[in-house]
Design an enzyme around this catalytic site. Structure first.
Site, mmCIF file in Angstrom:
data_model
loop_
_atom_site.group_PDB
_atom_site.id
_atom_site.type_symbol
_atom_site.label_atom_id
_atom_site.label_comp_id
_atom_site.label_asym_id
_atom_site.label_seq_id
_atom_site.Cartn_x
_atom_site.Cartn_y
_atom_site.Cartn_z
ATOM 1 N N PHE A 101 0.852 -1.189 0.000
ATOM 2 C CA PHE A 101 0.000 0.000 0.000
ATOM 3 C C PHE A 101 0.885 1.235 0.000
ATOM 4 O O PHE A 101 1.736 1.393 0.870
ATOM 5 C CB PHE A 101 -0.945 0.041 1.208
ATOM 6 C CG PHE A 101 -1.884 1.221 1.129
ATOM 7 C CD1 PHE A 101 -2.986 1.196 0.288
ATOM 8 C CD2 PHE A 101 -1.627 2.385 1.854
ATOM 9 C CE1 PHE A 101 -3.820 2.302 0.174
ATOM 10 C CE2 PHE A 101 -2.471 3.485 1.748
ATOM 11 C CZ PHE A 101 -3.573 3.448 0.909
ATOM 12 N N ASP A 143 9.186 2.554 1.742
ATOM 13 C CA ASP A 143 8.000 3.295 2.172
ATOM 14 C C ASP A 143 7.852 3.073 3.673
ATOM 15 O O ASP A 143 7.397 2.030 4.124
ATOM 16 C CB ASP A 143 6.771 2.793 1.407
ATOM 17 C CG ASP A 143 5.495 3.535 1.816
ATOM 18 O OD1 ASP A 143 5.491 4.185 2.885
ATOM 19 O OD2 ASP A 143 4.504 3.447 1.070
ATOM 20 N N LYS A 186 2.285 9.730 8.281
ATOM 21 C CA LYS A 186 1.595 9.225 9.474
ATOM 22 C C LYS A 186 2.161 9.781 10.792
ATOM 23 O O LYS A 186 1.809 10.880 11.169
ATOM 24 C CB LYS A 186 1.551 7.705 9.462
ATOM 25 C CG LYS A 186 0.623 7.185 8.348
ATOM 26 C CD LYS A 186 -0.034 5.849 8.635
ATOM 27 C CE LYS A 186 -1.166 5.591 7.646
ATOM 28 N NZ LYS A 186 -0.778 4.837 6.462
HETATM 29 C C1 LIG Z 1 -0.942 5.150 5.012
HETATM 30 C C2 LIG Z 1 0.123 4.762 4.067
HETATM 31 C C3 LIG Z 1 0.368 5.506 2.885
HETATM 32 C C4 LIG Z 1 -0.499 6.650 2.455
HETATM 33 O O1 LIG Z 1 -0.411 7.752 3.316
HETATM 34 P P1 LIG Z 1 -1.517 8.910 3.220
HETATM 35 O O2 LIG Z 1 -1.045 9.917 4.218
HETATM 36 O O3 LIG Z 1 -2.841 8.303 3.540
HETATM 37 O O4 LIG Z 1 -1.462 9.437 1.831
HETATM 38 C C5 LIG Z 1 1.436 5.128 2.101
HETATM 39 N N1 LIG Z 1 2.213 4.092 2.428
HETATM 40 C C6 LIG Z 1 2.009 3.350 3.535
HETATM 41 C C7 LIG Z 1 2.927 2.210 3.846
HETATM 42 C C8 LIG Z 1 0.946 3.656 4.389
HETATM 43 O O5 LIG Z 1 0.718 2.907 5.472
#
Ligand SMILES: *Cc1c(COP(=O)(O)O)cnc(C)c1O
Length: 399
Positions: A134, A219, A248
């Site tokens: 994700f 990420d 986050k």
């Molecule tokens: C939540 C998340 C995102 C997206 O972040 P947003 O602030 O919602 O755009 C991207 N990568 C990972 C691994 C995430 O958990």
């Protein structure tokens, strides 16, 4: 306004792109939230993984208050002391990279994707990402995401993303061609179900990238900023990425993201090549500095490891009582309880009893608790969770 009035107003005026629970939150502190009927909820998923120090941590509140009275926003035409300080902090805690600041995880990943393609040049535009990954909901971040559920209804996607199974080095090796620019990976898949790869996975990806001249993008939007008991998830593997993305927990609830890149790579983003108006807005930067400094000063990485183990122990005990709990996974404050049955009903029953947790991939109960949660609060949470599971048990096992 009553709960129903608020819900009706949303029905008229707010786009229905979220599946919401019928609860109106008015206040939160630490690991508790209160709704407008005065009910309290123990929150083991504060802010969807954003409020790592707990809701409204006093140091973060104070930093925002102080900054708001002095300078809320100035655009990137100018320098600010705060932006430089935060970038320095991230360089010192991480791998000495330079930062580009934005407002969310998806935007941080957009920046990483744009940077990787600029570095590699127009003939090498492919990025290998993982199934069940994700990376966010903007077009490129969504296209990078390896879940068809997320792509549904949005075709055609941004070209160039190649998805291979997670935790499978051979699959990455086989997917590399002369057109490949980068490999993008979460150190632990979060939305994918709290999936922790083999210890050798990230080092092997690092080696593959070096061998083929590819950029390694991690990420860290969910795993970063201390969530796993280290500052960044890649640090468990003893490697360094070329690029990492954060959001986050970085602002403990203040919306800020960052892409951090090795200086030699970062220099490809020349003046005018990328931008966002709010990037490193002083208000959210103040929150981020306060967040990182609080974690460092109060030795909360260690605390994350200790209470992470405490929660895992509780979850394993629960697994001993209920046969449909198939596995318990976790690192620091990222915990997944895999079921052989759907988890949505359990989440609902828990919320009705005053506990907030999450379920991802249909069958993985997920907790991303705050570093400041107490053992007593964890005990209380697991008592509620056990009751919720017991309430659902007969229905779950027979269906
Ligand atoms: C939540 C998340 C995102 C997206 O972040 P947003 O602030 O919602 O755009 C991207 N990568 C990972 C691994 C995430 O958990």
């Amino acid at each position: 306004m009553t709960r129903q009035e608020v819900i009706d107003q949303y029905g008229r005026c707010v786009i229905g792109n979220y599946g919401r629970v019928p609860v109106v939150i008015v206040r939160a502190e630490g690991s508790r939230m209160w709704d407008n009927d005065g009910r309290s909820y123990l929150d083991l998923f504060p802010g969807w993984g954003c409020s790592l120090l707990g809701h409204c941590h006093p140091r973060v509140v104070e930093a925002i208050r102080e900054q708001a009275g002095r300078l809320i926003h100035v655009d990137n035409t100018f320098y600010t002391v705060e932006q430089g300080r935060l970038a320095q902090l991230l360089a010192d805690l991480g791998f000495g990279g330079c930062s580009f600041f934005c407002n969310s995880g998806a935007e941080a990943n957009e920046a990483a994707i744009k940077l990787a393609r600029r570095v590699a040049g127009p003939s090498r535009f492919r990025i290998i990402t993982m199934e069940r990954s994700f990376h966010g909901r903007t077009y490129a971040a969504m296209s990078a995401t390896g879940q068809s559920r997320i792509h549904q209804g949005h075709a055609p996607l941004v070209p160039g993303f190649v998805h291979v199974p997670f935790d499978d080095v051979d699959a990455v090796r086989a997917a590399i061609t002369g057109e490949t620019a980068a490999v993008m990976v979460e150190p632990i898949q979060g939305e994918g179900g709290v999936v922790i790869p083999d210890d050798g996975y990230l080092p092997a990806l690092r080696e593959l990238c070096d061998e083929h001249g590819l950029l390694l993008i991690v990420d860290e939007v969910q795993t970063g900023c201390g969530r796993t008991g280290r500052w960044f998830g890649y640090q468990h593997a003893g490697i360094e990425p070329d690029i990492m993305t954060l959001a986050k927990a970085l602002g403990n609830g203040a919306p800020i993201g960052a892409m951090v890149a090795r200086p030699e790579v970062a220099s490809a983003l020349t003046p005018g090549s990328h931008a966002t108006t709010y990037g490193a807005n002083p208000l959210v930067v103040a929150a981020a500095i306060a967040t990182l400094e609080t974690i460092a000063r109060e030795n909360l990485l260690e605390r994350a490891r200790v209470i992470g183990e405490y929660i895992l122990g509780k979850a394993r005990a629960l697994a001993g009582r209920f046969g449909f709990i198939e596995a318990v996974r976790g690192r620091g404050l990222m915990i997944g309880i895999e079921l052989s049955v759907p988890g949505a009903e359990i989440v609902k029953a828990a919320l009705e009893r005053g506990l907030r947790i999450n379920c991802t991939q249909q069958t993985v109960l997920r907790m991303l608790p705050a570093m400041t949660i107490s053992e007593a609060e964890i005990d209380e949470a697991f008592e509620i969770l056990a009751e919720a599971i017991r309430e659902c048990e007969s229905r779950l096992v027979t269906t």
